[in-house]
Design a protein around this motif. Structure first.
Motif, PDB file in Angstrom:
ATOM      1  N   CYS A   1     -49.369 -10.176 -34.318  1.00 41.11           N
ATOM      2  CA  CYS A   1     -48.442 -11.122 -33.678  1.00 41.11           C
ATOM      3  C   CYS A   1     -46.990 -10.735 -33.994  1.00 41.11           C
ATOM      4  CB  CYS A   1     -48.633 -12.550 -34.173  1.00 41.11           C
ATOM      5  SG  CYS A   1     -50.317 -13.101 -34.372  1.00 41.11           S
TER       6      CYS A   1
ATOM      7  N   CYS B   1     -44.715  -8.372 -31.833  1.00 41.63           N
ATOM      8  CA  CYS B   1     -44.061  -8.914 -30.639  1.00 41.63           C
ATOM      9  C   CYS B   1     -43.225 -10.153 -30.962  1.00 41.63           C
ATOM     10  CB  CYS B   1     -45.105  -9.276 -29.583  1.00 41.63           C
ATOM     11  SG  CYS B   1     -45.981  -7.852 -28.907  1.00 41.63           S
ATOM     12  N   HIS B   2     -43.719 -11.013 -31.851  1.00 47.31           N
ATOM     13  CA  HIS B   2     -43.072 -12.315 -32.058  1.00 47.31           C
ATOM     14  C   HIS B   2     -42.020 -12.325 -33.174  1.00 47.31           C
ATOM     15  CE1 HIS B   2     -45.252 -14.914 -29.219  1.00 47.31           C
ATOM     16  NE2 HIS B   2     -46.292 -14.129 -29.426  1.00 47.31           N
TER      17      HIS B   2
ATOM     18  N   ARG C   1     -50.285 -22.232 -19.464  1.00 46.33           N
ATOM     19  CA  ARG C   1     -49.258 -22.870 -20.300  1.00 46.33           C
ATOM     20  C   ARG C   1     -49.430 -24.382 -20.281  1.00 46.33           C
ATOM     21  NH1 ARG C   1     -45.054 -19.566 -17.263  1.00 46.33           N
ATOM     22  NH2 ARG C   1     -44.967 -17.561 -18.325  1.00 46.33           N
TER      23      ARG C   1
ATOM     24  N   MET D   1     -51.305 -10.958 -24.186  1.00 47.54           N
ATOM     25  CA  MET D   1     -52.104 -11.176 -25.400  1.00 47.54           C
ATOM     26  C   MET D   1     -53.596 -11.110 -25.092  1.00 47.54           C
ATOM     27  SD  MET D   1     -49.780 -14.120 -27.158  1.00 47.54           S
ATOM     28  CE  MET D   1     -49.672 -15.132 -25.696  1.00 47.54           C
TER      29      MET D   1
HETATM   30  C1  HEC Z   1     -47.991  -7.524 -27.126  1.00 46.86           C
HETATM   31  C2  HEC Z   1     -47.089  -8.572 -27.491  1.00 46.86           C
HETATM   32  C3  HEC Z   1     -47.665  -9.853 -28.085  1.00 46.86           C
HETATM   33  C4  HEC Z   1     -48.536  -9.990 -29.149  1.00 46.86           C
HETATM   34  C5  HEC Z   1     -49.190  -8.901 -29.984  1.00 46.86           C
HETATM   35  C6  HEC Z   1     -48.693 -11.404 -29.357  1.00 46.86           C
HETATM   36  N1  HEC Z   1     -47.953 -12.107 -28.439  1.00 46.86           N
HETATM   37 FE1  HEC Z   1     -47.884 -14.129 -28.217  1.00 46.86          FE
HETATM   38  N2  HEC Z   1     -46.683 -13.933 -26.586  1.00 46.86           N
HETATM   39  C7  HEC Z   1     -46.237 -12.747 -26.071  1.00 46.86           C
HETATM   40  C8  HEC Z   1     -45.469 -13.001 -24.875  1.00 46.86           C
HETATM   41  C9  HEC Z   1     -44.801 -11.957 -23.984  1.00 46.86           C
HETATM   42  C10 HEC Z   1     -45.472 -14.396 -24.685  1.00 46.86           C
HETATM   43  C11 HEC Z   1     -44.848 -15.185 -23.524  1.00 46.86           C
HETATM   44  C12 HEC Z   1     -45.901 -15.293 -22.445  1.00 46.86           C
HETATM   45  C13 HEC Z   1     -45.487 -16.142 -21.265  1.00 46.86           C
HETATM   46  O1  HEC Z   1     -44.608 -17.012 -21.415  1.00 46.86           O
HETATM   47  O2  HEC Z   1     -46.034 -15.952 -20.174  1.00 46.86           O
HETATM   48  C14 HEC Z   1     -46.243 -14.959 -25.795  1.00 46.86           C
HETATM   49  C15 HEC Z   1     -46.477 -16.308 -25.958  1.00 46.86           C
HETATM   50  C16 HEC Z   1     -47.191 -16.856 -27.014  1.00 46.86           C
HETATM   51  C17 HEC Z   1     -47.401 -18.271 -27.214  1.00 46.86           C
HETATM   52  C18 HEC Z   1     -46.855 -19.388 -26.336  1.00 46.86           C
HETATM   53  C19 HEC Z   1     -45.550 -19.868 -26.870  1.00 46.86           C
HETATM   54  C20 HEC Z   1     -44.815 -20.792 -25.949  1.00 46.86           C
HETATM   55  O3  HEC Z   1     -44.035 -21.615 -26.449  1.00 46.86           O
HETATM   56  O4  HEC Z   1     -44.970 -20.674 -24.712  1.00 46.86           O
HETATM   57  C21 HEC Z   1     -48.156 -18.414 -28.352  1.00 46.86           C
HETATM   58  C22 HEC Z   1     -48.636 -19.710 -28.995  1.00 46.86           C
HETATM   59  C23 HEC Z   1     -48.410 -17.080 -28.862  1.00 46.86           C
HETATM   60  N3  HEC Z   1     -47.800 -16.161 -28.024  1.00 46.86           N
HETATM   61  C24 HEC Z   1     -49.112 -16.800 -30.013  1.00 46.86           C
HETATM   62  C25 HEC Z   1     -49.419 -15.510 -30.462  1.00 46.86           C
HETATM   63  C26 HEC Z   1     -50.216 -15.246 -31.644  1.00 46.86           C
HETATM   64  C27 HEC Z   1     -50.757 -16.299 -32.576  1.00 46.86           C
HETATM   65  C28 HEC Z   1     -50.324 -13.880 -31.739  1.00 46.86           C
HETATM   66  C29 HEC Z   1     -51.103 -13.076 -32.756  1.00 46.86           C
HETATM   67  C30 HEC Z   1     -52.445 -13.560 -33.138  1.00 46.86           C
HETATM   68  C31 HEC Z   1     -49.594 -13.307 -30.617  1.00 46.86           C
HETATM   69  N4  HEC Z   1     -49.050 -14.323 -29.881  1.00 46.86           N
HETATM   70  C32 HEC Z   1     -49.483 -11.950 -30.362  1.00 46.86           C
HETATM   71  C33 HEC Z   1     -46.463 -11.485 -26.592  1.00 46.86           C
HETATM   72  C34 HEC Z   1     -47.311 -11.196 -27.645  1.00 46.86           C
END
Ligand code: HEC
Ligand code: HEC
Length: 325
Positions: free
Chosen positions: A63, A66-67, A127, A137
């Motif tokens: 996570c 990216c985050h 969402r 993801m």
């Molecule tokens: C390859 C990149 C990537 C990885 C790795 C990743 N994310 Fe994300 N995540 C994103 C992106 C891009 C968005 C926005 C998606 C959208 O809005 O359509 C997102 C959105 C989210 C959201 C929604 C947040 C919101 O307020 O809308 C959550 C919860 C989340 N991720 C949790 C996780 C968790 C927990 C992990 C690891 C277990 C993880 N992500 C790994 C790219 C990633």
């Protein structure tokens, strides 16, 4: 002559009307909403469950890659557990996507989302407002147990106030969004849990549903994200993490093909050692520092799974590619 002018005029009116209809349709379809169930997942405060979630987040689930917040890249390279405050942009041909703040801050993070909303978002790609998540993801087939662990960990973090810009969808992206983007959900019946052992079965789960090896090691159409190559046979072009405007790399073929497979001749031991080394080429976009935290058993399972794949003959040129501007 007059008739020709008239035909031209009417063709123009028809085309202009069609264009207006298209623009209105595209605009109206930007907020298409989708139905999906709320998984029955509840965050736990059990320390062993939170520990599993933390392990997934900073290990195989990467996570943080990216985050993370801007400016914490150095710490990630050192394998530190940085705050998941978001902000990194993915610059795609159709949009600039900004990775969200997933700390429990109520205003700028996920503090106001319910467990069910977060679980639905990760599992069904929908969402809280019903629109489709852009499919970055891979957690659609994550077990109930692991989704619970992930959400329990997310809840346990320190909230960080950090506002992330809204996604910028370009005109072409709006057309793609209006007609092509649909939520991606599970590919199989939901599992409650999975045996965590060194078998190919567990390796398959990690490679496809947690670590997303398949996401990068498969050639894709960059407009829609759809796979166009054989799974794990490589060939996707990804920008360098160091100089993304200048260089890119192709992902190697990691199927067990004796001539073109990158892993040909690697023992299980060599595979584990390679992962412990982390990033060797500083340009590599593979989240090596996160994967370096994976347990030996998980790496053994991954190795056993990759060995069990159908060999695909697909020669991939290693090294840096200069991006033509
Ligand atoms: C390859 C990149 C990537 C990885 C790795 C990743 N994310 Fe994300 N995540 C994103 C992106 C891009 C968005 C926005 C998606 C959208 O809005 O359509 C997102 C959105 C989210 C959201 C929604 C947040 C919101 O307020 O809308 C959550 C919860 C989340 N991720 C949790 C996780 C968790 C927990 C992990 C690891 C277990 C993880 N992500 C790994 C790219 C990633
Ligand atoms: C974000 C994209 C991305 C993800 C996710 C990813 N890889 Fe890679 N991988 C790459 C790229 C690019 C390279 C080539 C550059 C390099 O060797 O670091 C690579 C190289 C490799 C290599 C060859 C390393 C060497 O020294 O020759 C192996 C093995 C590998 N990946 C396995 C995996 C496995 C297993 C996973 C999942 C746990 C995975 N990759 C996930 C992008 C990715």
């Amino acid at each position: 002559m007059k008739i020709a002018v008239k035909i031209l005029k009417w063709t123009g009116i028809v085309l202009a009307s069609l264009l207006v209809i298209l623009i209105i349709t595209v605009a109206a379809r930007q907020h298409r909403t989708f139905e999906a169930p709320y998984p029955d997942i509840k965050a736990s405060t059990d320390s062993s469950i939170i520990a599993r979630g933390r392990y997934i987040a900073y290990g195989p689930g990467h996570c943080a890659d990216c985050h993370h917040a801007e400016g914490s890249e150095e710490q990630i390279l050192k394998g530190e557990e940085v705050a998941l405050a978001g902000g990194k942009p993915f610059k795609l041909p159709i949009a600039n996507i900004y990775v969200r703040n997933i700390t429990p801050d109520k205003e700028t993070g996920i503090g106001n989302l319910s467990d069910g909303e977060i679980a639905r978002l990760l599992r069904y790609g929908v969402r809280p407002n019903g629109t489709a998540v852009i499919d970055f993801m891979p957690f659609h087939d994550a077990t109930d147990e692991d989704l619970t662990a992930i959400i329990s960990f997310l809840r346990s973090q320190q909230p960080v106030k950090h506002a992330v810009p809204n996604h910028e969808i370009f005109t072409l992206g709006k057309v793609v969004n209006a007609f092509l983007i649909e939520p991606v959900g599970p590919s199989m019946p939901v599992r409650k849990s999975i045996a965590r052992d060194t078998t190919a079965n567990y390796g398959k789960y990690i490679a496809n549903s947690i670590a997303n090896c398949v996401g990068c090691h498969t050639a894709r159409d960059m407009m829609t994200g759809a796979a166009i190559g054989e799974p794990f046979s490589g060939g996707m072009q990804i920008e360098s993490v160091l100089e993304p405007e200048k260089y890119a790399m192709l992902t190697p073929n990691i199927t067990p093909d004796p001539t073109t497979g990158r892993l040909a001749g690697w023992s299980q031991d060599q595979f584990i050692k390679r992962f412990r080394q982390g990033r060797i080429n500083p340009h590599s976009p593979m989240p090596w520092p996160s994967y370096a935290r994976m347990s030996d058993d998980e790496l053994k399972a991954l190795y056993n799974y990759l060995r069990s794949l159908k060999p695909v003959n697909n020669a991939i040129k290693p090294g840096l590619i200069t991006i033509k501007q």
